[in-house]
Design a protein around this motif. Structure first.
Motif, PDB file in Angstrom:
ATOM      1  N   SER A 200     -31.906 -17.404 -27.446  1.00 33.18           N
ATOM      2  CA  SER A 200     -30.660 -16.679 -27.729  1.00 33.18           C
ATOM      3  C   SER A 200     -30.381 -15.627 -26.670  1.00 33.18           C
ATOM      4  CB  SER A 200     -30.719 -16.036 -29.126  1.00 33.18           C
ATOM      5  OG  SER A 200     -31.764 -15.088 -29.208  1.00 33.18           O
ATOM      6  N   ASP A 201     -31.427 -15.017 -26.108  1.00 31.79           N
ATOM      7  CA  ASP A 201     -31.219 -14.033 -25.039  1.00 31.79           C
ATOM      8  C   ASP A 201     -30.531 -14.685 -23.850  1.00 31.79           C
ATOM      9  OD1 ASP A 201     -32.363 -12.037 -26.510  1.00 31.79           O
ATOM     10  OD2 ASP A 201     -34.313 -12.121 -25.525  1.00 31.79           O
ATOM     11  N   LEU A 202     -30.979 -15.868 -23.453  1.00 29.62           N
ATOM     12  CA  LEU A 202     -30.361 -16.557 -22.321  1.00 29.62           C
ATOM     13  C   LEU A 202     -28.980 -17.086 -22.700  1.00 29.62           C
ATOM     14  CD1 LEU A 202     -30.881 -17.311 -19.399  1.00 29.62           C
ATOM     15  CD2 LEU A 202     -31.849 -19.477 -20.163  1.00 29.62           C
ATOM     16  N   PHE A 203     -28.835 -17.551 -23.932  1.00 32.28           N
ATOM     17  CA  PHE A 203     -27.543 -18.061 -24.405  1.00 32.28           C
ATOM     18  C   PHE A 203     -26.469 -16.972 -24.349  1.00 32.28           C
ATOM     19  CE2 PHE A 203     -24.514 -18.674 -27.926  1.00 32.28           C
ATOM     20  CZ  PHE A 203     -23.967 -19.893 -27.553  1.00 32.28           C
ATOM     21  N   ASP A 204     -26.845 -15.729 -24.694  1.00 31.21           N
ATOM     22  CA  ASP A 204     -25.885 -14.623 -24.680  1.00 31.21           C
ATOM     23  C   ASP A 204     -25.317 -14.359 -23.291  1.00 31.21           C
ATOM     24  OD1 ASP A 204     -26.121 -14.183 -27.366  1.00 31.21           O
ATOM     25  OD2 ASP A 204     -27.599 -12.582 -27.188  1.00 31.21           O
ATOM     26  N   GLU A 205     -26.038 -14.783 -22.244  1.00 34.45           N
ATOM     27  CA  GLU A 205     -25.579 -14.543 -20.880  1.00 34.45           C
ATOM     28  C   GLU A 205     -24.771 -15.703 -20.298  1.00 34.45           C
ATOM     29  OE1 GLU A 205     -26.068 -11.583 -19.805  1.00 34.45           O
ATOM     30  OE2 GLU A 205     -27.467 -11.021 -21.395  1.00 34.45           O
TER      31      GLU A 205
ATOM     32  N   PHE B 125     -24.083 -21.803 -33.379  1.00 35.04           N
ATOM     33  CA  PHE B 125     -25.108 -22.361 -32.497  1.00 35.04           C
ATOM     34  C   PHE B 125     -26.206 -21.331 -32.235  1.00 35.04           C
ATOM     35  CE2 PHE B 125     -26.865 -23.301 -28.309  1.00 35.04           C
ATOM     36  CZ  PHE B 125     -27.143 -24.661 -28.402  1.00 35.04           C
ATOM     37  N   ARG B 126     -25.796 -20.095 -31.963  1.00 34.06           N
ATOM     38  CA  ARG B 126     -26.757 -19.048 -31.627  1.00 34.06           C
ATOM     39  C   ARG B 126     -27.692 -18.760 -32.789  1.00 34.06           C
ATOM     40  NH1 ARG B 126     -28.131 -13.844 -31.720  1.00 34.06           N
ATOM     41  NH2 ARG B 126     -28.579 -12.762 -29.756  1.00 34.06           N
ATOM     42  N   ALA B 127     -27.180 -18.846 -34.012  1.00 37.75           N
ATOM     43  CA  ALA B 127     -27.984 -18.517 -35.187  1.00 37.75           C
ATOM     44  C   ALA B 127     -29.198 -19.432 -35.333  1.00 37.75           C
ATOM     45  CB  ALA B 127     -27.119 -18.587 -36.440  1.00 37.75           C
ATOM     46  N   LYS B 128     -29.160 -20.591 -34.707  1.00 39.27           N
ATOM     47  CA  LYS B 128     -30.261 -21.565 -34.841  1.00 39.27           C
ATOM     48  C   LYS B 128     -31.265 -21.472 -33.698  1.00 39.27           C
ATOM     49  CE  LYS B 128     -27.167 -24.863 -37.157  1.00 39.27           C
ATOM     50  NZ  LYS B 128     -26.559 -26.218 -37.108  1.00 39.27           N
ATOM     51  N   LEU B 129     -31.054 -20.518 -32.776  1.00 41.49           N
ATOM     52  CA  LEU B 129     -31.896 -20.433 -31.587  1.00 41.49           C
ATOM     53  C   LEU B 129     -33.054 -19.467 -31.790  1.00 41.49           C
ATOM     54  CD1 LEU B 129     -29.146 -20.199 -28.809  1.00 41.49           C
ATOM     55  CD2 LEU B 129     -30.407 -22.237 -29.528  1.00 41.49           C
ATOM     56  N   SER B 130     -34.116 -19.683 -31.020  1.00 44.27           N
ATOM     57  CA  SER B 130     -35.217 -18.734 -30.990  1.00 44.27           C
ATOM     58  C   SER B 130     -34.771 -17.485 -30.239  1.00 44.27           C
ATOM     59  CB  SER B 130     -36.426 -19.347 -30.279  1.00 44.27           C
ATOM     60  OG  SER B 130     -36.127 -19.558 -28.898  1.00 44.27           O
ATOM     61  N   SER B 131     -35.585 -16.438 -30.311  1.00 45.75           N
ATOM     62  CA  SER B 131     -35.230 -15.180 -29.651  1.00 45.75           C
ATOM     63  C   SER B 131     -35.069 -15.372 -28.148  1.00 45.75           C
ATOM     64  CB  SER B 131     -36.314 -14.127 -29.931  1.00 45.75           C
ATOM     65  OG  SER B 131     -36.069 -12.957 -29.193  1.00 45.75           O
ATOM     66  N   GLU B 132     -36.002 -16.082 -27.513  1.00 47.24           N
ATOM     67  CA  GLU B 132     -35.934 -16.292 -26.064  1.00 47.24           C
ATOM     68  C   GLU B 132     -34.697 -17.099 -25.688  1.00 47.24           C
ATOM     69  OE1 GLU B 132     -38.541 -19.185 -23.971  1.00 47.24           O
ATOM     70  OE2 GLU B 132     -39.303 -17.428 -22.924  1.00 47.24           O
TER      71      GLU B 132
END
Length: 607
Positions: free
Chosen positions: A89-94, A80-87
């Motif tokens: 993915s930063d929020l997703f990581d948290e 899922f994360r691999a398909k996200l934009s940088s912004e």
């Protein structure tokens, strides 16, 4: 620059919606999803808002048996994360570090603070995040919700938050603050049953008032001890299978406790393990976020059992909170010093006792005062106060004056000055007055402390630090008649010569765990033989001892005699050579390097 809060709130809503879509479409979760839906809504058909709350519980709290103690969202997090934009993915990581609880609201300048009734933890919420809620909570209401960390010290409120009012709010506040439930963390599932149980509805209709928690369900908390120990057991086995020397559960725990961001902590550790080991990573992707969250839950529990004593000084009491100026730093590392100096000066103008003003300043700065001193004479107690820092208050005054004059001091320059103030006030031989500053104080900051942080400094980093201190020294000369100018220029010139060269070699080393260094050496000679350099090294603690070390030419090309090397692990048995090279420092750092081992790390050969 801070990201627009409403934009972040929309990013969060979109992430949750997309995660739900992926989970619902996953054929391996079909049975789990149906059973979980029935478990969450045993008495009713959910409306849209209730379904949103269920999906958060399903993603982050529900534990299907086949996943052990891992949250559902981790099953597909990596793809899922691999398909996200940088912004995004930063929020997703948290996301995995989210907090569910019952919170009460308190106003606090730029930030609104939510206090967890169970743990007493305080969470800074930016006011704009409440705009998406259907009801705006007042100070008497309670908010039952998940809080999602942004990675910058603040939290976003779930778009599916519940606002609890009147008798039910009073009952929850009474029960959760009574002490009977302070041994775990709240379960969203059980809170849902409490608030929407048929028993609650019937009592409300009959006028019986709000029920106690125990009237509806016997237990509304999850004991974290068992799940925490299970995660630690699994993680210990996985780390052992990675066979990376020095990397064990204690090391992971230390790193996670020191990190304020789940994304940074977990991602950097997984990258390191992937680089150094062939162990399968899927288990790590499942266990590491779960362990980070479990550590935070355990810390909350400890805080609730042993709440810190409130500071008697209003500025010091806010030291650990996000600064209200919006910088993203804590108040202690941002505006506390400036506010303390401004309060001191305002008190002088009003004619307040000098002794009480000094005591206030000491309290704000965290300096202990002798409580038994005689209070009769304003000047009698000054000698009983531990020496006050000289740099931090003066830097705060400088920043305050610049602000009053409309002169912009960049956030990066402010961070440099804060670090310099800490170095000057807290380092060995701290001067009592800025007029007593010596070249050695400046060299320690530029040659040692700049190079022992992460990441290693570039030539631009050194120039930025120099610019910040030159601006401060110019003000010192004009406002305080303290002249550092020529001394500071000499120090800057001496360390700038090697800055770019050292940056090149430190980038090639790829070593981020600089805190692991325990020995320091000086390069006393070097010679190239084909694709290798042979170095002659002297330990800083014993120049009479010499040893030799071979390193690849790509590293040796950037070294010179006099360079200082920081290494990890004890010397090889019978010799004095490093086992793992971590960082190269300029020659000016030699006098400040400690010869004492800082932490033991098993030998790891440098290839």
């Amino acid at each position: 620059m801070r990201c627009n809060v409403l934009d972040l709130q929309q990013v969060l809503a979109n992430l949750l919606s997309r995660l739900v879509d992926v989970a619902v479409a996953d054929p391996t979760l079909h049975d789990d999803y149906g059973l979980a839906l029935t478990e969450f809504f045993p008495h009713s058909t959910p409306d849209r808002a209730a379904l949103g709350r269920f999906h958060e519980w399903f993603l982050f709290e529900h534990r299907p048996a086949r996943l052990g103690d891992s949250a559902v969202y981790l099953l597909f997090a990596e793809k899922f994360r691999a398909k996200l934009s940088s912004e995004d993915s930063d929020l997703f990581d948290e996301l995995g570090a989210n907090r569910f609880g019952v919170f009460e609201k308190s106003e606090g300048g730029v930030f609104v603070e939510y206090r967890d009734l169970l743990s007493n933890g305080l969470f800074p919420i930016e006011p704009e995040t409440e705009d998406a809620l259907s009801i705006q909570p007042d100070l008497d209401a309670l908010v039952v919700t998940r809080l999602y960390p942004t990675g910058t010290g603040t939290y976003l409120v779930s778009p599916h938050a519940l606002i609890v009012l009147d008798d039910v709010a009073n009952a929850l506040r009474r029960d959760l603050t009574s002490g009977d439930y302070r041994h775990g963390r709240l379960s969203q599932l059980l809170m849902e049953r409490l608030l929407f149980s048929p028993a609650v509805s019937e009592d409300a209709k009959s006028g019986a008032g709000a029920p106690r928690i125990d009237d509806v369900i016997p237990q509304t908390v999850i004991d974290i001890k068992e799940s925490f120990e299970e995660i630690e057991t699994q993680l210990t086995h996985w780390l052992a299978s990675a066979e990376i020397e020095g990397l064990n559960l204690d090391e992971v725990r230390d790193r996670f406790n020191e990190s304020s961001s789940m994304g940074d902590a977990v991602t950097s550790l997984l990258d390191e393990i992937a680089f150094e080991s062939d162990v399968e990573l899927e288990t790590g992707r499942r266990l590491l976020p779960a362990y980070y969250s479990a550590l935070r839950a355990k810390a909350d529990l400890e805080k609730s059992k042993n709440p810190p004593k409130p500071s008697s000084d209003e500025l010091a009491a806010r030291a650990g909170q996000p600064c209200r100026c919006g910088s993203g730093l804590t108040y202690k590392n941002c505006c506390l010093q400036k506010d303390a100096v401004a309060r001191f000066e305002a008190g002088r103008e009003r004619g307040v006792s000098l002794n009480s003003l000094i005591a206030e300043l000491a309290a704000a700065m965290g300096v202990e005062v002798d409580e038994d001193a005689d209070d009769e004479d304003d000047n009698a107690n000054i000698g009983n106060i531990a020496p006050l820092p000289c740099a931090a208050p003066m830097i705060a005054e400088y920043l305050w004056e610049m602000e009053q004059c409309g002169v912009s001091v960049s956030s990066e320059d402010q961070r440099v000055l804060a670090r310099f103030g800490k170095s000057l006030d807290g380092g060995a031989g701290a001067p009592e007055d800025l007029a007593d500053v010596l070249p050695e104080h400046l060299l320690r900051f530029f040659a040692l402390e700049q190079y022992t942080g992460d990441p290693p400094p570039s030539a631009q980093t050194i120039r930025t630090a120099a610019t910040a201190l030159l601006g401060f020294s110019k003000w010192l000369l004009e406002a305080q008649e303290i002249d550092w100018t020529s001394m500071l220029h000499r120090v800057i010139d001496s360390v700038s010569v090697s800055a770019e060269r050292l940056h090149q070699v430190n980038v090639l080393l790829h070593e981020s765990d600089i805190a692991a260094w325990n020995r320091a050496f000086v390069v006393s000679g070097l010679a190239r033989f084909g694709g290798q350099y042979e170095l002659v090294l002297e330990p800083v603690d014993d120049p009479a001892v010499r040893g030799r070390l071979q390193i690849p030419a790509r590293l040796g090309d950037h070294l010179q005699t006099g360079d200082c090397l920081l290494v990890a692990s004890d010397p090889e048995e019978g010799g004095s050579l490093p086992a793992r090279l971590l960082r190269v420092l300029p020659s000016q750092a030699k006098p400040y390097l400690s010869a004492q081992p800082r932490r033991h790390h098993p030998p790891h050969k440098t290839e």
